[in-house]
Design a protein around this motif. Structure first.
Motif, PDB file in Angstrom:
ATOM      1  N   CYS A   1     -33.510   8.490   5.190  1.00  0.00           N
ATOM      2  CA  CYS A   1     -32.539   7.541   4.623  1.00  0.00           C
ATOM      3  C   CYS A   1     -31.110   7.895   5.024  1.00  0.00           C
ATOM      4  CB  CYS A   1     -32.633   7.514   3.101  1.00  0.00           C
ATOM      5  SG  CYS A   1     -34.141   6.744   2.497  1.00  0.00           S
TER       6      CYS A   1
ATOM      7  N   ILE B   1     -25.716   7.452  -5.259  1.00  0.00           N
ATOM      8  CA  ILE B   1     -25.655   8.514  -4.244  1.00  0.00           C
ATOM      9  C   ILE B   1     -24.153   8.721  -4.032  1.00  0.00           C
ATOM     10  CG2 ILE B   1     -26.198   9.157  -1.852  1.00  0.00           C
ATOM     11  CD1 ILE B   1     -28.585   7.138  -2.036  1.00  0.00           C
TER      12      ILE B   1
ATOM     13  N   ASN C   1     -36.540   9.885  -7.390  1.00  0.00           N
ATOM     14  CA  ASN C   1     -37.541   9.849  -6.314  1.00  0.00           C
ATOM     15  C   ASN C   1     -38.557  10.981  -6.472  1.00  0.00           C
ATOM     16  OD1 ASN C   1     -36.581   7.547  -5.093  1.00  0.00           O
ATOM     17  ND2 ASN C   1     -35.222   8.632  -3.682  1.00  0.00           N
TER      18      ASN C   1
HETATM   19  N1  GLN Z   1     -32.288   6.581  -0.228  1.00  0.00           N
HETATM   20  C1  GLN Z   1     -32.233   5.487  -1.156  1.00  0.00           C
HETATM   21  C2  GLN Z   1     -33.063   5.785  -2.380  1.00  0.00           C
HETATM   22  O1  GLN Z   1     -34.074   6.444  -2.260  1.00  0.00           O
HETATM   23  C3  GLN Z   1     -32.705   4.246  -0.484  1.00  0.00           C
HETATM   24  C4  GLN Z   1     -32.661   3.050  -1.376  1.00  0.00           C
HETATM   25  C5  GLN Z   1     -32.260   1.789  -0.709  1.00  0.00           C
HETATM   26  O2  GLN Z   1     -31.633   1.725   0.344  1.00  0.00           O
HETATM   27  N2  GLN Z   1     -32.567   0.733  -1.396  1.00  0.00           N
HETATM   28  O3  GLN Z   1     -32.751   5.390  -3.450  1.00  0.00           O
END
Ligand code: GLN
Length: 353
Positions: free
Chosen positions: A233, A67, A205
């Motif tokens: 998240c 990310i 995802n």
């Molecule tokens: N937003 C992240 C994802 O979907 C969350 C993953 C995490 O914190 N392990 O990959």
């Protein structure tokens, strides 16, 4: 990662001393409910300070970069907060820096779904089996087509979001944000840059949601569910807010600062059990072995660990190990838990004399 092992004699001496001294003010309990092993506030502060000094220069791990926005976060940030179920707070370091909650959000969306649907329906649809696989594993979904593993792997978390009923995706997002805010005792907000960064790159995802659709394990529009999940998240939290969220779980679902009930009491044990089984993804077995506390990590660098009935600790430090768990946060919580003798599997932690 290999969690440090700390020698036990100092801890035993501390616990024996506290038991004998019968400390008048116990960190985690009111006078009517005191536990014979609950340490004093001063003892917890001293151990938190020691942990902070011991690990602040640790250079292990690296920021998540899948990310892109997370790669930009200052890797040196490090904050530690412990909060007892009677609202006492001890802390050290960068405790007011807002970072993205990431996977720690999954605990609270699970709690929201359980508040609505009850534990049996959620268990039947989501499950609580450790996958032993990375949090974003496609193989785990293919290998377990009759359920999603658990609510803390991405597939299970997206399915959990899909279970929460709301008239629209926007309304669902608002419900989730309000629920997290109640658990934190403060109004939380979306970190727009993190959300945009993840939304632009979360093809994995979206693929998981499509697979869940193939196995009929998702209960609302898949892409809409991924989008709400991505927003959840990207909620910004400080270590202090996260510690209050953890202490709400420790306090049987009641926020220990605002005294508001957030999570139904009857759902707390199931939530904590899933944290123990799957809170650190494929690092969960090692964590249970070394630390023995239900916990949840996020790739933003946060970890919360819960000592049921007593309190919670939240640590924020961005560099992660290969499983996606904050290196410094694991070391810090392990050290604090060892020094205070709060491993749940130790008979001493529940008062064996
Ligand atoms: N937003 C992240 C994802 O979907 C969350 C993953 C995490 O914190 N392990 O990959």
């Amino acid at each position: 990662m290999k969690v440090i092992s700390v020698r036990r004699n100092a801890r035993l001496a501390l616990v024996a001393f506290l038991v004998c001294a019968g400390f008048p003010v116990l960190f985690a309990q009111t006078s009517t409910q005191r536990s014979p092993v609950a340490p004093s506030r001063e003892q917890v502060q001293a151990v938190v300070d020691q942990a902070y000094e011991k690990f602040k220069s640790d250079t292990g791990g690296k920021n998540a970069d899948y990310i892109p926005a997370l790669a930009q976060v200052d890797s040196k940030l490090f904050g530690v907060v412990a909060i007892s179920t009677d609202g006492q707070i001890v802390s050290d370091g960068d405790i007011d820096h807002a970072f993205s909650i990431q996977s720690i959000s999954k605990v609270f969306s699970l709690a929201l779904a359980m508040n609505e649907l009850g534990p049996d329906a959620v268990f039947a649809k989501i499950g609580s089996e450790p996958t032993g696989r990375p949090f974003n594993s496609v193989d785990a979904v293919v290998d377990m087509p009759s359920h999603t593993g658990n609510a803390f792997v991405n597939a299970g978390a997206i399915a959990t979001v899909s279970l929460i009923s709301a008239p629209s995706a926007d309304a669902k997002w608002q419900m989730i944000l309000d629920f997290y805010s109640k658990a934190a005792g403060e109004n939380l907000t979306l970190l727009e840059d993190v959300y945009k960064s993840e939304a632009a790159t979360n093809t994995g995802n979206r693929a998981l949601a499509a697979l869940l659709l193939k196995y009929e394990r998702i209960y609302a529009d898949p892409l809409e569910s991924v989008d709400v999940y991505t927003k959840q998240c990207s909620v910004g939290v400080t270590a202090k807010q996260l510690a209050v969220m953890g202490a709400t779980l420790a306090n049987d679902g009641i926020n220990p600062i605002t005294h508001e009930r957030v999570i139904k009491s009857e759902n707390v044990p199931e939530i904590l059990s899933t944290m123990m089984m799957a809170g650190l993804y494929d690092g969960s077995g090692g964590w249970a072995w070394h630390v023995g506390l239900p916990a949840k990590s996020g790739v933003g660098g946060g970890i919360i660990a819960v000592f049921p009935g007593k309190g919670a600790i939240a640590v924020f430090a961005p560099p992660l190990d290969e499983a996606g768990n904050s290196v410094k946060a694991q070391k810090t919580i392990n050290y604090v838990a060892e020094q205070l003798g709060i491993n749940l599997f130790s008979p001493r932690s529940v008062g064996l004399k």
